[in-house]
Design an enzyme around this catalytic site. Structure first.
Site, PDB file in Angstrom:
ATOM      1  CB  ALA A  29      48.044 -63.017  -4.393  1.00  0.00           C
ATOM      2  CG  ASN A  30      52.860 -60.660  -4.038  1.00  0.00           C
ATOM      3  OD1 ASN A  30      53.280 -59.242  -4.882  1.00  0.00           O
ATOM      4  ND2 ASN A  30      53.445 -61.272  -4.987  1.00  0.00           N
ATOM      5  NE  ARG A  31      49.609 -56.069   1.965  1.00  0.00           N
ATOM      6  CZ  ARG A  31      48.501 -56.145   2.283  1.00  0.00           C
ATOM      7  NH1 ARG A  31      47.468 -55.381   1.691  1.00  0.00           N
ATOM      8  NH2 ARG A  31      47.710 -56.021   3.317  1.00  0.00           N
ATOM      9  CB  ALA A  95      55.870 -58.641  -6.375  1.00  0.00           C
TER      10      ALA A  95
END
Ligand code: C5P
Length: 221
Positions: A29-31, A95
């Site tokens: 995943a990402n922020r 994102a």
């Protein structure tokens, strides 16, 4: 809203991160918090648009008057976006994870005595590029975001060409203490179109969303 050119227009907004499963308990995943995309969905709905928000996992509530479709992975997100067509405009704020694990283990991957698990990554579909390349059902206006840390407008201009979208909203994700855009409340962006570019000063994500929604409304006048 009376007098708004967005009244009755259908706009798809993607938002949040994607989660790419590795096994039943792990993912890539990402922020991304989803704040900018949700703020845009709310602003567009406020201008009378019918908004479909295709959202990866976030902690946010669905804005009033917005229809949300929850997804996990990039492939789910693409399928939901395609399912939501036709649309007058699409804004890809999500994102999206660039890669996913090629296989998803059916059971939790065990720690190995010697060596590491063999994770093989493959590329995810590019939702923005896919939308931009549609023939019959291409939305009239396709907008992407470009999070950059250096040569922001130059990279974003190149991205606009590469993705074949109409507008790119470039943001410098390195601005602020320790790069506070992702997950933070503020943003500073440059809107890049075929006609040129305009930079907006640093502001709350709600204000950025209101400005972008106003530009989109203008496009449909
Ligand atoms: O190539 P890059 O990820 O920097 O492009 C960012 C833009 O493309 C954003 O608008 C993002 O939502 C979109 N994107 C997408 N699908 C991907 C990767 C990026 O829609 N797989």
């Amino acid at each position: 809203r009376a007098g708004s050119a967005l009244s009755g227009k259908h706009v798809i907004v993607t938002a949040g991160p994607t989660h790419e499963p590795i096994d039943p308990v792990r993912y890539i995943a990402n922020r991304s918090s989803g704040k900018q995309g949700y703020a845009l969905a709310a602003a567009l709905a406020g201008l009378g648009a019918r908004v479909t928000l295709v959202s990866g996992p976030t902690a946010l509530d669905c804005p009033d008057g917005v229809e949300r479709i929850d997804v996990e992975s990039a492939r789910d997100m693409l399928a939901a976006v395609e399912g939501a067509l036709p649309a007058d405009a699409a804004v890809c704020v999500a994102a999206v994870a660039d890669w996913r694990s090629e296989g998803v283990a059916g059971q939790k991957i065990k720690k190995q005595k010697d060596g590491l698990p063999d994770l093989h990554l493959v590329e995810n579909p590019d939702i923005l590029k896919t939308l931009s390349a549609l023939k019959e059902s291409r939305p009239d206006l396709v907008v992407g975001f470009a999070a950059e840390t250096e040569n922001v407008t130059e990279h974003a201009r190149a991205k606009r060409e590469r993705k074949d979208c109409d507008w790119i909203v470039a943001n410098d994700v390195s601005f602020g203490e320790g790069g506070s855009v992702m997950g933070g409340d503020r943003n500073a962006v440059t809107l890049i179109t075929a006609e040129g570019e305009v930079s907006w000063p640093e502001a709350d994500k709600e204000q950025i969303a209101a400005q972008l929604a106003a530009e989109i409304e203008k496009h449909f006048r």
